[in-house]
Design a protein around this motif. Structure first.
Motif: not given
Length: 270
Positions: A184-196, A248-260
């Motif tokens: 029912d949902t999509v998460d978007v995650e951006v992961v890098d190898t920076g300093p955090g 590194g840092l992980s920034v995620a947007v969780t719980g984007l609702k899937r639709v038709s």
């Protein structure tokens, strides 16, 4: 907070206090709105002359190729690019503050992510950063990847998250954009190898114009603030955490609702 309707059953003893608070809230709302309009107007007015200045610097660099002037023009162009980036982010933030919409209740997240990665690939190549896009499917279902939300806002959010990761990742690093697809949902995650980010500053980096003390990039401190605004509007959550496997840092947007992917009233997919 909003003013209280005095037509309601307000005790006589506190009516003057309620009236004074209503007046204060009304004046505060007008002041906030005036500030938003000023920021949006100022950013809009600055965008055109800054773009023209950048073009003039590029022409001057072509016509004056001496070593002495070359480094000077390069620094001028870098600073102009930074100012243009700040203006663009101010416009994005003003738009999200105003809660405007392009009228589209859904967005093709896969297409948006692909477009953002393509648009920012040049910036990544300049720093020799490996920029990739990955789809992680946790369930087997429709290939459609439409989510509820304003398309322009979601595009701005993705752009800011990926741009931030590239800017703060050192030369030769890696940035991965992951779309984690569930039923029912999509998460978007951006992961890098920076300093955090230092643990004590993880919450503060959501604030406007705040930059972590260990960063040395050319960011403006607005990217995460814009992402928070968009995520909240989409009833999703923005999570910021340091990687456990390496720096590194992980920034995620969780719980984007899937639709038709079919508009109401349509008989076939768009």
């Amino acid at each position: 907070m909003t003013p209280v309707d005095l037509a309601d059953d307000i005790p006589t003893e506190i009516a003057p206090l309620v009236s004074a608070l209503n007046d204060l809230l009304s004046r505060l709302a007008k002041a906030v709105q005036a500030q938003r309009v000023f920021v949006a107007d100022a950013a809009h007015e600055l965008r055109t002359p800054l773009t023209a200045l950048k073009l003039q610097i590029q022409v001057a660099r072509r016509e004056n190729r001496s070593i002495e002037t070359g480094s000077l023009f390069q620094k001028l162009e870098e600073r102009t690019n930074r100012a243009i980036h700040l203006v663009q982010q101010l416009l994005s933030l003003a738009r999200e503050d105003a809660a405007t919409s392009n009228g589209k209740p859904r967005a093709n997240l896969a297409r948006l992510a692909s477009q953002v990665v393509a648009d920012l690939s040049v910036l990544a190549e300049q720093k020799e950063i490996d920029l990739g896009l990955e789809r992680v499917r946790i369930e087997t279902g429709s290939d459609s990847l439409y989510v509820a939300g304003d398309e322009t806002s979601l595009g701005s959010m993705l752009t800011n998250l990926v741009d931030n990761a590239i800017r703060y990742t050192p030369q030769g690093g890696r940035v991965d954009v992951r779309l984690v697809i569930e039923v029912d949902t999509v998460d978007v995650e951006v992961v890098d190898t920076g300093p955090g980010i230092p643990e004590v500053e993880l919450d503060r980096v959501r604030d406007r114009f705040y930059r972590a003390g260990n960063t040395s990039g050319t960011g403006s401190g607005l990217g995460l603030a814009i992402a928070v605004k968009v995520a909240t509007k989409c009833r999703a959550e923005l999570l910021i955490r340091n990687r456990q496997d390496r720096a590194g840092l992980s920034v995620a947007v969780t719980g984007l609702k899937r639709v038709s992917n079919v508009n109401p009233g349509d008989t076939k997919a768009a």
